[in-house]
Design a protein around this motif. Structure first.
Motif, short mmCIF file in Angstrom:
data_model
loop_
_atom_site.label_atom_id
_atom_site.label_comp_id
_atom_site.label_asym_id
_atom_site.label_seq_id
_atom_site.Cartn_x
_atom_site.Cartn_y
_atom_site.Cartn_z
N VAL A 187 0.83 -1.21 0.00
CA VAL A 187 0.00 0.00 0.00
C VAL A 187 0.86 1.26 0.00
O VAL A 187 0.64 2.18 -0.79
N LEU A 188 1.85 1.29 0.88
CA LEU A 188 2.64 2.52 1.05
C LEU A 188 3.71 2.71 -0.01
O LEU A 188 4.21 3.82 -0.18
N SER A 189 4.07 1.64 -0.72
CA SER A 189 5.07 1.77 -1.78
C SER A 189 4.44 2.13 -3.12
O SER A 189 5.14 2.39 -4.10
N SER A 190 3.12 2.14 -3.17
CA SER A 190 2.42 2.46 -4.41
C SER A 190 2.63 3.93 -4.78
O SER A 190 2.68 4.80 -3.90
N PRO A 191 2.75 4.23 -6.07
CA PRO A 191 2.87 5.64 -6.48
C PRO A 191 1.59 6.43 -6.26
O PRO A 191 1.60 7.66 -6.29
#
Length: 338
Positions: free
Chosen positions: A133-137
């Motif tokens: 979730v947090l690494s998504s652009p």
């Protein structure tokens, strides 16, 4: 087990999770030995929730509310097979789609849904899911819904470890700026293939874990909704209607029942629910020490717990709410994300 006893157990589990204790198992070793044959039989009949097709529900819901230049809301689902929607055939029947559609109707804004839940997942998989979730652009979600815990019980994960992983996931998401709502461990004591005395132990373990999850989540700034309804008294009374064909996962009607319980809290976390954030005595709401609120919520499905006051002599306090539910219907097909 009384509410006060469950509160003490939940506090002990949550404290062990916070300070790194190994923690006692939810079921004693002697009981596990005596019930091993029955556990194996139940697992053969129930399975572990790790197989089966899950409909893809990602996309934008409520596109009728789309206004050029106005930003929609972003909803992300994390957790296990229940969060993924295993057991139904159409994407609009999954809990993610039901929540996205319901949230769009309340907010009158489109909602972009992303589901990273993994069938068969235990709480230690949340680290991977949160990283996705947090690494998504894409921007950080406005709200994340986590449903986890059933596989922790069936695989006998130490409850302190389970709560530690969940608390860490909530902390990371809250630090990133997302609101977090957790559907706590459902009542596994009503799964049809599970017989006594394992049924009683499963119910006790489920409620103990749900209460401990609530303490951990609230301390990290999240909200919880007890999911006893998911496999609780309503399901026990209507197993053919609310359970799916495998007698383990919910049916479409079962997921709708769960979504009805979670939707008000999701909306309230975003400031969208038309109720005041104060207790309604007529619905037995009130401010309680968080452990006691957690224990009461574990005993009554659909109950919300959220942080309310600074820590006092009796520890942190929480607001226990029993919000009015809104019926949710199968979602229209999502529009692909741009």
């Amino acid at each position: 087990m009384t509410s006060m006893s469950r509160a003490r157990v939940a506090r002990r589990i949550a404290a062990g999770a916070a300070y790194g204790g190994g923690g006692a198992g939810l079921v004693g070793a002697a009981a596990v030995g005596l019930l091993l044959a029955e556990v194996q039989m139940a697992r053969r009949r129930v399975g572990n929730g790790s197989s089966g097709r899950v409909p893809m529900a990602d996309g934008v819901y409520g596109h009728a509310y789309d206004v050029p230049g106005e930003q929609g809301l972003r909803l992300t689902i994390l957790g296990d097979s229940t969060a993924a929607g295993q057991g139904v055939h159409r994407s609009g029947q999954t809990p993610g789609a039901l929540l996205a559609s319901g949230l769009a109707a309340v907010a009158e804004r489109p909602v972009e849904l992303r589901n990273v839940a993994q069938p068969g997942a235990q709480s230690d998989d949340l680290d991977r899911q949160v990283a996705l979730v947090l690494s998504s652009p894409a921007p950080v979600p406005d709200v994340c819904v986590i449903m986890i815990g059933a596989n922790d019980v069936t695989h006998r994960m130490p409850p302190t470890r389970s709560v530690r992983h969940l608390s860490a996931a909530v902390r990371r998401l809250r630090t990133a700026g997302a609101e977090v709502v957790v559907g706590t461990c459902p009542d596994l004591g009503t799964i049809e293939p599970v017989q006594q005395p394992l049924r009683w132990l499963a119910r006790r373990a489920s409620r103990q874990l749900a209460a401990a999850q609530t303490i951990g989540v609230v301390e990290q700034g999240g909200r919880t909704v007890s999911l006893g309804d998911l496999l609780g008294p309503e399901f026990e009374a209507n197993p053919r209607e609310l359970f799916g064909p495998d007698n383990y996962h919910p049916s479409a009607e079962g997921y709708a029942t769960a979504a009805m319980a979670v939707l008000p809290t999701v909306c309230a976390a975003l400031g969208l629910w038309p109720e005041e954030e104060r207790p309604d005595v007529s619905r037995r709401e009130g401010f309680l020490p968080v452990a006691r609120a957690a224990a009461e919520a574990a005993s009554e499905a659909g109950t919300e717990v959220t942080a309310a006051m600074p820590t006092g002599p009796r520890g942190p306090w929480a607001l226990l709410k029993r919000r009015r539910r809104r019926r949710v219907h199968e979602a229209e097909p999502a529009r692909p994300t741009a």
